[in-house]
Write a protein that holds these residues in place. Structure first.
Motif, mmCIF file in Angstrom:
data_model
loop_
_atom_site.group_PDB
_atom_site.id
_atom_site.type_symbol
_atom_site.label_atom_id
_atom_site.label_comp_id
_atom_site.label_asym_id
_atom_site.label_seq_id
_atom_site.Cartn_x
_atom_site.Cartn_y
_atom_site.Cartn_z
ATOM 1 N N UNK A 38 0.812 -1.229 0.000
ATOM 2 C CA UNK A 38 0.000 0.000 0.000
ATOM 3 C C UNK A 38 0.841 1.272 0.000
ATOM 4 N N UNK A 39 2.099 1.161 0.389
ATOM 5 C CA UNK A 39 2.990 2.333 0.403
ATOM 6 C C UNK A 39 3.915 2.371 -0.807
ATOM 7 N N UNK A 40 3.671 1.458 -1.755
ATOM 8 C CA UNK A 40 4.533 1.399 -2.934
ATOM 9 C C UNK A 40 4.317 2.564 -3.873
ATOM 10 N N UNK A 41 5.261 2.811 -4.742
ATOM 11 C CA UNK A 41 5.201 3.938 -5.680
ATOM 12 C C UNK A 41 4.727 3.525 -7.067
ATOM 13 N N UNK A 42 4.468 2.225 -7.270
ATOM 14 C CA UNK A 42 4.016 1.721 -8.568
ATOM 15 C C UNK A 42 2.523 1.420 -8.491
ATOM 16 N N UNK A 43 1.745 2.075 -9.332
ATOM 17 C CA UNK A 43 0.291 1.863 -9.347
ATOM 18 C C UNK A 43 -0.029 0.557 -10.063
ATOM 19 N N UNK A 44 -0.959 -0.207 -9.478
ATOM 20 C CA UNK A 44 -1.399 -1.462 -10.074
ATOM 21 C C UNK A 44 -2.776 -1.260 -10.694
ATOM 22 N N UNK A 45 -2.853 -1.190 -12.009
ATOM 23 C CA UNK A 45 -4.109 -0.994 -12.732
ATOM 24 C C UNK A 45 -4.852 -2.326 -12.805
ATOM 25 N N UNK A 46 -6.139 -2.314 -12.415
ATOM 26 C CA UNK A 46 -6.917 -3.548 -12.329
ATOM 27 C C UNK A 46 -8.136 -3.503 -13.238
ATOM 28 N N UNK A 47 -8.883 -4.614 -13.240
ATOM 29 C CA UNK A 47 -10.073 -4.710 -14.088
ATOM 30 C C UNK A 47 -11.066 -3.589 -13.816
ATOM 31 N N UNK A 48 -11.198 -3.189 -12.561
ATOM 32 C CA UNK A 48 -12.156 -2.131 -12.207
ATOM 33 C C UNK A 48 -11.815 -0.808 -12.872
ATOM 34 N N UNK A 49 -10.571 -0.629 -13.277
ATOM 35 C CA UNK A 49 -10.153 0.622 -13.918
ATOM 36 C C UNK A 49 -10.512 0.671 -15.401
ATOM 37 N N UNK A 50 -10.820 -0.498 -15.968
ATOM 38 C CA UNK A 50 -11.054 -0.572 -17.413
ATOM 39 C C UNK A 50 -12.535 -0.371 -17.699
ATOM 40 N N UNK A 51 -12.882 0.792 -18.230
ATOM 41 C CA UNK A 51 -14.264 1.069 -18.591
ATOM 42 C C UNK A 51 -14.533 0.701 -20.041
ATOM 43 N N UNK A 52 -15.776 0.824 -20.424
ATOM 44 C CA UNK A 52 -16.176 0.525 -21.804
ATOM 45 C C UNK A 52 -15.912 1.759 -22.660
ATOM 46 N N UNK A 53 -14.623 1.972 -22.968
ATOM 47 C CA UNK A 53 -14.225 3.126 -23.762
ATOM 48 C C UNK A 53 -13.528 4.195 -22.950
ATOM 49 N N UNK A 54 -13.612 4.094 -21.602
ATOM 50 C CA UNK A 54 -12.992 5.120 -20.754
ATOM 51 C C UNK A 54 -12.224 4.478 -19.610
ATOM 52 N N UNK A 55 -11.137 5.143 -19.194
ATOM 53 C CA UNK A 55 -10.350 4.682 -18.058
ATOM 54 C C UNK A 55 -10.987 5.238 -16.799
ATOM 55 N N UNK A 56 -11.361 4.375 -15.853
ATOM 56 C CA UNK A 56 -12.178 4.799 -14.715
ATOM 57 C C UNK A 56 -11.379 5.137 -13.453
ATOM 58 N N UNK A 57 -10.147 4.713 -13.406
ATOM 59 C CA UNK A 57 -9.255 5.117 -12.312
ATOM 60 C C UNK A 57 -9.888 4.869 -10.942
ATOM 61 N N UNK A 58 -10.360 3.644 -10.720
ATOM 62 C CA UNK A 58 -11.080 3.311 -9.491
ATOM 63 C C UNK A 58 -10.201 2.659 -8.426
ATOM 64 N N UNK A 59 -9.281 1.807 -8.845
ATOM 65 C CA UNK A 59 -8.556 0.993 -7.876
ATOM 66 C C UNK A 59 -7.511 1.799 -7.120
ATOM 67 N N UNK A 60 -7.129 1.283 -5.985
ATOM 68 C CA UNK A 60 -6.095 1.910 -5.170
ATOM 69 C C UNK A 60 -5.141 0.821 -4.674
ATOM 70 N N UNK A 61 -4.489 0.156 -5.615
ATOM 71 C CA UNK A 61 -3.522 -0.889 -5.283
ATOM 72 C C UNK A 61 -2.143 -0.455 -5.787
ATOM 73 N N UNK A 62 -1.114 -0.845 -5.024
ATOM 74 C CA UNK A 62 0.244 -0.398 -5.349
ATOM 75 C C UNK A 62 1.242 -1.516 -5.087
ATOM 76 N N UNK A 63 2.442 -1.335 -5.611
ATOM 77 C CA UNK A 63 3.542 -2.239 -5.324
ATOM 78 C C UNK A 63 4.842 -1.438 -5.331
ATOM 79 N N UNK A 64 5.878 -2.026 -4.795
ATOM 80 C CA UNK A 64 7.159 -1.323 -4.704
ATOM 81 C C UNK A 64 7.947 -1.460 -6.001
ATOM 82 N N UNK A 65 8.882 -0.542 -6.209
ATOM 83 C CA UNK A 65 9.757 -0.613 -7.387
ATOM 84 C C UNK A 65 10.556 -1.904 -7.375
ATOM 85 N N UNK A 66 11.017 -2.293 -6.182
ATOM 86 C CA UNK A 66 11.835 -3.509 -6.076
ATOM 87 C C UNK A 66 11.051 -4.742 -6.511
#
Length: 512
Positions: A38-66
């Motif tokens: 949750x404190x990582x700097x890499x955003x994890x884009x998930x299925x919930x973010x994929x809209x039907x033609x639009x990016x919905x930017x819903x998820x809040x998941x992250x991972x570290x650079x390492x």
């Protein structure tokens, strides 16, 4: 392969053949919960973010650079086409707009990056993937029983029509404009139900305060509701003296008004003032142990529950009890004209039993109100559904939400009671206004259905080349020769062959 005839200058090709040599078609990365931070700097884009033609930017998941480096993740780039390989809908696509930080995506999302010099633009590819024809391909080739999915290997082999590059830009620009208009129309239509909801609430508020019938009172002559209330009080005391009613039956206190300036011809009462002369006229359902599922039989006396009240349909069948259980729980019996109110879960829902209602009892999740015959039960329903009553109930809740309701609270509710004739007029006017609102809402829902279909209709026209038919006639040079779609494919093919051709070995020169 499209069933329709291809437009002039167009060709058919698999998606994998349209990507330039620096492009990419790939599944997202296999990232488990243990890999996330949750404190990582890499955003994890998930299925919930994929809209039907639009990016919905819903998820809040992250991972570290390492961790991203350790898993050799593929980082997203702005403009990448992201395709959801799981519903809903299956195969929906959008462009990645960037999220202000490095990002990767999950394995259930397919990533297509057309590259710097592709045969098709990412912009048009997104529209093509969301078109009805492509959705049909996905549906035909999806696998899975509980949740359908489409594989990346199948996706990249699907064939699509390829217009010349100049025409691709024209199509994409037209789709941007047309679909933006559709979305604006849809947004305006979607606001109307909320407007109608506020309208209905304002009608109810006006109805129970006397404002709705202010003009009617100026010209109508109505009987006194005070006389009727006094008559009921006298009858109640007589029945008590005859021991046909409990001594505790009836009002314990007078109500305190909760609306200012109600008409003088209206009287403030509580349910105890207007209850039917029966010891069980205001009654909560039986304790849970008194009515069990094991008591149910195929026929007999109906058990009314939340199902009927929430649905507003007394004919819905839950279960029945036999005559012995009905007699045992006769205090919870109901009849036509009784008001049923839900107490648990979806609370405060109301159902007035009609003359055709089956004889039965209520379950523990309901309360019944049996009121004096003269009272217009629909008027009481209007009051219980009004903002005035809801505000009163909310005063007994926790955290400002109406989560508690019981018979004790209902008995404390002050009710502004109009003369009988005015009750009838209020019901008539509310019904008339609600009928108009319902008609408008149905028209809006019909319009929304047409608008929702319009997007797919426009994409289908674009897919068939109908949006740019005149443009092709006006610009023959931009769809032929080196500008043709066929030339685009040949260029991509040549670039790949050159990239895959092994370098020639050079023989060392010897010195004499």
């Amino acid at each position: 392969m499209p069933e329709h005839q291809l437009s002039q200058g167009w060709v058919i090709s698999a998606i994998q053949n349209l990507i330039s040599i620096d492009g990419l078609i790939s599944d997202g990365d296999w990232i488990e919960s243990k890999d996330q931070d949750p404190n990582g700097s890499i955003r994890l884009v998930q299925l919930a973010d994929i809209g039907d033609g639009d990016f919905r930017n819903k998820s809040q998941r992250f991972m570290s650079e390492e961790k991203a480096s350790l898993l050799n993740c593929t980082f997203l780039e702005e403009g990448d086409v992201l395709i959801a390989r799981m519903p809903d809908p299956l195969g929906r696509a959008c462009l990645f707009p960037g999220v202000g930080q490095p990002a990767v995506t999950v394995v259930d999302v397919c990533l297509i990056r057309a590259g710097l010099n592709p045969a098709i633009t990412n912009h048009l590819l997104k529209y093509w993937i969301n078109s009805p024809s492509f959705r049909g391909l996905i549906s035909e080739n999806a696998s899975g029983t509980t949740r359908k999915r489409i594989t990346r290997k199948k996706l990249e082999k699907f064939e699509i029509p390829l217009p010349p590059l100049a025409e691709q830009k024209v199509i994409a620009d037209k789709l941007d404009t047309l679909l933006a208009q559709v979305e604006n129309t849809k947004a305006r239509l979607e606001r109307i139900p909320q407007i109608l909801k506020r309208f209905r609430q304002s009608v109810l508020a006006a109805a129970v305060s006397g404002r709705l019938t202010e003009e009617w009172r100026a010209h109508a002559r109505a009987s006194s509701i005070y006389d009727l209330i006094e008559q009921w009080a006298v009858e109640r005391e007589e029945l008590k003296s005859e021991k046909r009613l409990k001594k505790s039956f009836g009002p314990k206190s007078d109500p305190s008004p909760i609306i200012e300036d109600v008409p003088q011809s209206w009287a403030w009462v509580k349910f105890d003032h207007i209850a039917e002369h029966s010891n069980n006229s205001l009654k909560a359902g039986p304790f849970g142990s008194a009515l069990k599922k094991s008591d149910s039989v195929d026929s007999g006396f109906k058990v009314y529950g939340q199902e009927q009240v929430i649905a507003g349909d007394e004919q819905l069948v839950t279960y029945y009890v036999n005559s012995q259980k009905y007699k045992q729980l006769n205090a919870c019996s109901v009849k036509p004209g009784d008001i049923l109110i839900s107490l648990v879960g979806t609370i405060g829902k109301i159902l007035v039993l009609s003359e055709e209602a089956e004889t039965g009892i209520i379950n523990p999740r309901l309360v019944k109100l049996s009121l004096q015959q003269e009272i217009n039960k629909t008027f009481i329903q209007i009051y219980l559904e009004s903002p005035v009553a809801h505000d009163f109930f909310r005063g007994f809740s926790h955290g400002g939400t109406m989560e508690i309701l019981n018979l004790g609270i209902l008995k404390e509710l002050p009710i502004p009671l109009p003369p009988l004739e005015e009750q009838t007029e209020i019901v008539r006017r509310v019904d008339q206004l609600f009928t108009q609102a319902n008609r408008i809402e149905q028209q809006v829902n019909n319009a929304l259905a047409r608008v929702n279909n319009l997007t797919q209709s426009i994409l289908a026209k674009a897919f068939r080349g109908e949006l740019t038919e005149q443009w092709r006639k006006d610009n023959p040079d931009l769809i032929s020769g080196e500008n043709s779609a066929e030339a685009l494919l040949e260029r991509i093919k040549a670039e790949r062959e050159a990239a895959n051709k092994p370098a020639k070995k050079t023989r060392k020169q010897t010195t004499a």
